[in-house]
Design an enzyme around this catalytic site. Structure first.
Site, PDB file in Angstrom:
ATOM      1  N   HIS A 182     -10.192   1.288   1.336  1.00 24.54           N
ATOM      2  CA  HIS A 182      -9.727   2.655   1.624  1.00 24.54           C
ATOM      3  C   HIS A 182     -10.895   3.638   1.649  1.00 24.54           C
ATOM      4  O   HIS A 182     -10.948   4.525   2.509  1.00 24.54           O
ATOM      5  CB  HIS A 182      -8.771   3.131   0.520  1.00 24.54           C
ATOM      6  N   HIS A 217      -8.902  -3.718  -2.342  1.00 23.20           N
ATOM      7  CA  HIS A 217      -8.032  -2.873  -1.512  1.00 23.20           C
ATOM      8  C   HIS A 217      -8.526  -1.417  -1.536  1.00 23.20           C
ATOM      9  O   HIS A 217      -8.642  -0.769  -0.498  1.00 23.20           O
ATOM     10  CB  HIS A 217      -6.592  -2.996  -2.045  1.00 23.20           C
ATOM     11  N   GLU A 218      -8.832  -0.910  -2.747  1.00 24.50           N
ATOM     12  CA  GLU A 218      -9.271   0.490  -2.863  1.00 24.50           C
ATOM     13  C   GLU A 218     -10.661   0.687  -2.256  1.00 24.50           C
ATOM     14  O   GLU A 218     -10.921   1.708  -1.619  1.00 24.50           O
ATOM     15  CB  GLU A 218      -9.266   0.954  -4.330  1.00 24.50           C
ATOM     16  N   CYS A 224       0.863  -1.182   0.000  1.00 24.93           N
ATOM     17  CA  CYS A 224       0.000   0.000   0.000  1.00 24.93           C
ATOM     18  C   CYS A 224       0.898   1.231   0.000  1.00 24.93           C
ATOM     19  O   CYS A 224       1.857   1.282   0.762  1.00 24.93           O
ATOM     20  CB  CYS A 224      -0.889  -0.009   1.249  1.00 24.93           C
TER      21      CYS A 224
HETATM   22 ZN    ZN Z   1      -3.602   1.218  -0.063  1.00 23.40          ZN
END
Ligand code: ZN
Length: 182
Positions: free
Chosen positions: A153, A149-150, A107
């Site tokens: 976030h 993953h995004e 990341c």
């Molecule tokens: Zn990340």
């Protein structure tokens, strides 16, 4: 324009992004700047929180020559991943398969930290395009992992939240150091 990338310890990374309800020239510029910033840092995805903005917008660009395989399905048919790149996800929602896949993940907000993480083997994404029209696709491999993953976030969730206690223990010193620098 290259923007500073927010590192672990900054509270903005824990904020859920506000829904995007209007596309403005400023928002388009932000997406372009996020892509430039992400490419310079050699990442494949970047969320608005990582440049200090708590918004439901993330960019992804899987390079055509990536060594890690990606798969894409549009309207149920397998499609060329590059046909979707670069990708801006606005207000995304995801569904993942129960089947998981273990792979390595990093990341840009955690420089120097890479961990093996289980993610859904495939993910279905519903999002909005620049006209705020609904779009969807399914992805696997690196693209599927980047989407998951995004998406995290955008909801204030970080990959360290998903790692095992043993991995967290191993990374404790590195994480503490990162936090102290922020
Ligand atoms: Zn990340």
């Amino acid at each position: 324009m290259i923007l500073p990338i927010v590192k672990y310890g900054d509270p903005v990374l824990r904020r859920k992004g506000a829904l995007v309800t209007k596309v403005t020239p400023e928002l388009r510029q932000l997406a372009r700047d996020m892509l430039d910033t992400m490419r310079k840092a050699e990442g494949v995805g970047l969320a608005a929180q990582q440049v200090g903005r708590a918004l439901q917008m993330a960019v992804i660009d899987i390079p055509a020559d990536s060594k890690r395989k990606s798969r894409l399905w549009v309207d149920g048919r397998e499609a060329d991943v590059s046909s979707l790149m670069p990708l801006t996800l606005i207000n995304p929602q995801i569904e993942t398969t129960k089947k998981k896949e273990l792979d390595n993940e990093g990341c840009l907000s955690f420089p120097g930290i890479n961990i093996d993480l289980n993610r859904g083997f495939r993910v279905k994404v519903r999002y909005q395009d620049w006209e705020l029209q609904p779009r969807e696709f399914e992805a696997g491999g690196l693209l599927g992992r980047a989407v998951q993953h995004e998406f995290d976030h955008l909801n204030g969730v970080l990959f360290i939240d998903k790692m095992s206690a043993a991995d967290r223990e191993k990374l404790q010193d590195k994480l503490r150091k990162l936090k102290a620098e922020s």
